[in-house]
Write a protein that holds these residues in place. Structure first.
Motif, short mmCIF file in Angstrom:
data_model
loop_
_atom_site.label_atom_id
_atom_site.label_comp_id
_atom_site.label_asym_id
_atom_site.label_seq_id
_atom_site.Cartn_x
_atom_site.Cartn_y
_atom_site.Cartn_z
N GLY A 169 10.41 12.17 8.81
CA GLY A 169 9.16 11.44 8.60
C GLY A 169 9.40 9.99 8.24
N ASN A 170 10.40 9.73 7.41
CA ASN A 170 10.73 8.36 7.05
C ASN A 170 11.21 7.57 8.25
N LEU A 171 12.07 8.18 9.07
CA LEU A 171 12.58 7.49 10.25
C LEU A 171 11.44 7.16 11.20
N GLY A 198 6.34 1.36 11.80
CA GLY A 198 6.05 0.13 11.07
C GLY A 198 6.61 -1.10 11.77
N ILE A 199 7.85 -1.00 12.26
CA ILE A 199 8.48 -2.14 12.93
C ILE A 199 7.76 -2.46 14.23
N MET A 253 3.30 7.95 7.04
CA MET A 253 2.41 6.80 6.86
C MET A 253 2.92 5.87 5.78
N ALA A 254 3.43 6.42 4.68
CA ALA A 254 3.98 5.57 3.62
C ALA A 254 5.22 4.83 4.11
N GLY A 255 6.06 5.51 4.89
CA GLY A 255 7.24 4.85 5.44
C GLY A 255 6.90 3.75 6.41
N SER A 256 5.76 3.85 7.08
CA SER A 256 5.41 2.85 8.08
C SER A 256 5.05 1.50 7.46
N SER A 305 0.81 -1.22 0.00
CA SER A 305 0.00 0.00 0.00
C SER A 305 0.84 1.27 0.00
N PHE A 306 2.14 1.17 -0.31
CA PHE A 306 3.01 2.34 -0.23
C PHE A 306 2.55 3.43 -1.19
#
Length: 223
Positions: A203-205, A211-212, A105-108, A14-15
């Motif tokens: 935001g990515n971090l 996500g993890i 959200m995309a990174g998660s 869903s990225f």
């Protein structure tokens, strides 16, 4: 996401839907997206899906490297996990007052593509390292002070290694994908500055960490 997983559409996960939806949702109140731009996006996406699906038929199907479609119960379970992780990441981003929620959200959802804890950690590290390397590439491009036409050509060139390495080395692909996305944003909105670069990295971090952690909370079942 459930539909794409059940029929084996590529790219999976869903990225990209999340990133696109978040980008549209971040438009200022009262501002509508370009109808012509949305039409071009929809037509291009449908064309790419149609071309991609041709590899599952006829003689090409024997060498098709994609994953087999999964059943609806498993697809729905994965969708529920993705939704839970995205809500966790979005809540954290709102709590920290980050503006570009789509990056968080995309990174998660990136670590969720791996099937176990070690794989998720590795994919998350690839995401962070690739993004940081990509920001370095972007700063080098900025230093050249290229005109808009040249930036457009650079974007086209960056698309090839991005797609070429995406399924082979995710971190390396991100080192091309990150400047690609940021240059596209700059062409659409020249106000993009160093603060936006920092927000993307942060935001990515944050998204990867969410996500993890979220995967351990909502999806302990190995795949």
């Amino acid at each position: 996401m459930s539909v794409s997983s059940s029929v084996g559409l590529k790219p999976g996960g869903s990225f990209f839907p999340l990133f696109a939806f978040g980008a549209l949702a971040s438009l200022p109140v009262g501002q509508s997206p370009s109808v012509a731009g949305l039409a071009a996006f929809v037509v291009t996406a449908l064309f790419c899906i149609a071309v991609g699906q041709t590899a599952t038929f006829g003689a090409a199907a024997s060498g098709y490297p994609g994953h087999d479609p999964i059943g609806w119960p498993e697809a729905l379970r994965r969708a529920a996990c993705y939704a839970s992780v995205v809500m966790l990441a979005g809540a954290l981003a709102i709590g920290l007052h980050l503006e570009h929620l789509q990056w968080v959200m995309a990174g998660s959802v990136v670590p969720l593509a791996a099937g176990n804890a070690r794989g998720r950690l590795g994919r998350g590290l690839h995401r962070v390292a690739g993004t940081v390397a990509g920001l370095g590439v972007l700063l080098g491009i900025y230093h050249l002070q290229l005109p808009q036409l040249a930036l457009g050509l650079v974007i086209i060139v960056l698309m090839f290694p991005t797609e070429g390495y995406m399924t082979r080395n995710y971190g390396l692909a991100l080192s091309f994908f990150t400047p690609l996305i940021m240059l596209m944003l700059e062409l659409a909105d020249p106000s993009v500055n160093a603060d936006v670069l920092w927000e993307r990295a942060a935001g990515n971090l944050l998204g990867v960490l969410a996500g993890i952690v979220g995967a351990q909370l909502f999806d302990r079942k190995p795949r």
